[in-house]
Each structure stands twice: as C-alpha cells, then as structure tokens.
Scaffold this motif. Structure first.
Motif: not given
Ligand code: ATR
Length: 273
Positions: A12-16
């Motif tokens: 959920x917190x991925x910056x990709x």
C-alpha cells in the motif's frame, strides 16, 4: 496504455506507482502503473495473470524478489548473481526476463546525484540479507579499495563475501570485527525499519570527509541518517534517491527511454514531508 505494476506484500505505501507515473508524464510514454498485493503462495500465479491480462512487465519488492528470480526464464548478470529480481520484462512470446536494478540504483545515486566517487574508497556495508546481496556486484565493480560486510550473524557476512570475491577486495565478519576507518558506511540492515541503529562498536569508524548512506528512507531522518549527522558525515544520505534510480533503470529496460530523475526525486522528497 502499457501496463506495469509492482508486486509485494505489503504494498500500500509503495512509491513505485507515483515514480513511474511521473516518469511516464515526463517522457510522454503511455504508462499505466499499479500496485498488486500478492499472497505469499500466489506470487507466481498473480504475475502470470498480470501477463495474460496484457501486462508488459513488473517490479517486485519484499518478500518476492527471490521468487521472481526463480520465475524468470532468463536473467541479467546482476540478477543471476544476486539471486534476486526486482524487475521483470515480459516478452511478446510470454517469456520473462529478470533484472536487478537495485545496485545500479545505489551506485548512480551515490556517484551521479551526490558526487561521491567510489573508486579507491574504503566501504563498510552493514547487513547481509537480500538488500545487501542485491547491490554487492555493482558496488564492487566501481573498484573500491576495500569493502567490508558486517552483520549481526557474522557467518552470513563471511559467506556473502566469499560468494562475491571474484569482483573485488571484499571480506566479511561480525560488528565486533569492524576495524579501521571508512570513507563510506552503507546501512543495508533492516534495523531502520524498527527505528533502531545497527550495533556499531564505540568510536566506529567514519573517516574524515566520509559519508553515510541508509538504504531505507522516511519522512523524518532515519536513525542511521541521524547517526551519520552526529558523526559529522560530509553527507548523511537516505535511500530515496536509490529508489528513484532503480526505478529509472527499470523504466529504461521496459521503454528504452531514460527519464530525468532529478525533478522526480525532488517531487517525491517534497511529497514525503
Ligand atoms: P532484507 O531483504 O531487507 O535484507 P533480510 O534478508 O531479512 O531482509 O535481512 C535483514 C538484515 O538486517 C540481516 O542482515 C539482519 O541481520 P541477521 O542476518 O543477523 O539477522 C539485519 N538486521 C535486522 N534487524 C537488525 C537489527 N535490529 N540490528 C542489526 N541488524 C539487523
């Protein structure tokens, strides 16, 4: 659009997705990039489903990099050596090529973005897990004078050093075996995730004008970035630049176009705070 995604758990917190969306907008490439949370047993199946649904490739993060290495039909040199894949490119015939762009990411961030030349330097690398394994070959190919891997479980560091001995002057041991001074200290342990500092010996060990680099990042300085500043590091960096650079290399593999990373990194840094 050309469909890509990052697979991980949690994700959920991925910056990709944000990074690749910015790359797409900047380069004019029609890229749609999502995030997929795979169940532990279902990673390979989920990637196949994404491929069948028209996906062109994906990134892979914790805890699936080794499974992606097993899944790939072909491997780049770095991925084969690292036994870890963070980027899969799907061919038209449905086969998958596995790459590892993490090492390229940290080397570019250090050398290009921050002007820290690695050739001839004494490097201390903390940790001996997947994160460290993924960056060892590209780091050693910059020809540092020496690279010492220190790990809580010393045997893992010794073994890792043996595995990569052909690429340069690398050795390993426990934290108590750290001796001398280092021009660059890189934290690749998971300690930052828990807000902890790796157990560095007292008085250890940053040379004058030395720099520190945490592969992790967060809105507030990580414990290791704070430690680097307290040691008087010339630069005490976190891993946001590595994240953007590994993504840029993946984007290049997929699209054949190299995005300009500086504005994307600046934007991400701003959005982080
Ligand atoms: P990753 O893929 O993120 O590298 P990993 O393979 O589980 O994850 O490796 C975690 C690394 O962080 C290991 O080097 C681990 O040390 P051990 O091999 O001795 O377990 C290290 N690590 C985790 N928590 C740590 C802590 N609090 N202090 C120091 N090292 C820590």
């Amino acid at each position: 659009p050309n469909n890509y995604a990052v697979f991980g758990n949690p994700i959920a917190h991925s910056k990709s997705p944000r990074i690749h969306t910015l790359f797409g907008a900047q380069t004019g490439e029609a890229v749609e990039y999502g995030a997929i949370c795979a169940e532990p047993e279902e990673f390979a199946q989920d990637v196949m489903m994404f491929l069948v649904a028209g996906g062109k490739g994906c990134n892979v993060t914790v805890p699936f990099k080794q499974e992606a290495w097993e899944l790939a039909d072909e491997l780049s040199d770095y991925a084969a050596r690292a036994k870890a894949v963070n980027t899969l490119a799907f061919r038209d015939d449905g086969t998958m090529v596995g790459y590892n762009t993490d090492g390229i990411g940290i080397v570019r961030d250090l050398q290009q973005n921050h002007g820290i030349a690695l050739q001839g330097k004494r490097i201390l690398l903390l940790g001996a897990g997947g994160a460290v394994r993924g960056v060892l070959q590209p780091l050693l190919e910059t020809q540092p004078a020496s690279l010492f891997i220190a790990n809580r479980t010393a045997a893992k560091a010794v073994e890792l050093a043996q595995d990569f001995a052909e690429f340069g002057n690398v050795s390993g041991g426990g934290f108590a075996d750290i001796s001398g001074q280092f021009d660059l200290i890189i934290n690749g342990t998971a300690a930052s995730l828990q807000g902890e500092l790796p157990p560095l010996p007292d008085g250890c060990c940053l040379a004058e004008n030395g720099c520190t680099y945490d592969m992790m990042y967060s809105a507030k300085p990580t414990a290791f970035v704070a430690w680097g500043r307290a040691q008087g590091a010339a630069q005490a960096l976190d891993g946001l630049g590595m994240l953007v650079e590994q993504a840029a290399e993946a984007f290049f593999i997929w699209r054949g176009v190299r995005p300009d990373t500086a504005p994307v990194l600046a934007q991400l840094r701003e959005e982080l705070s």
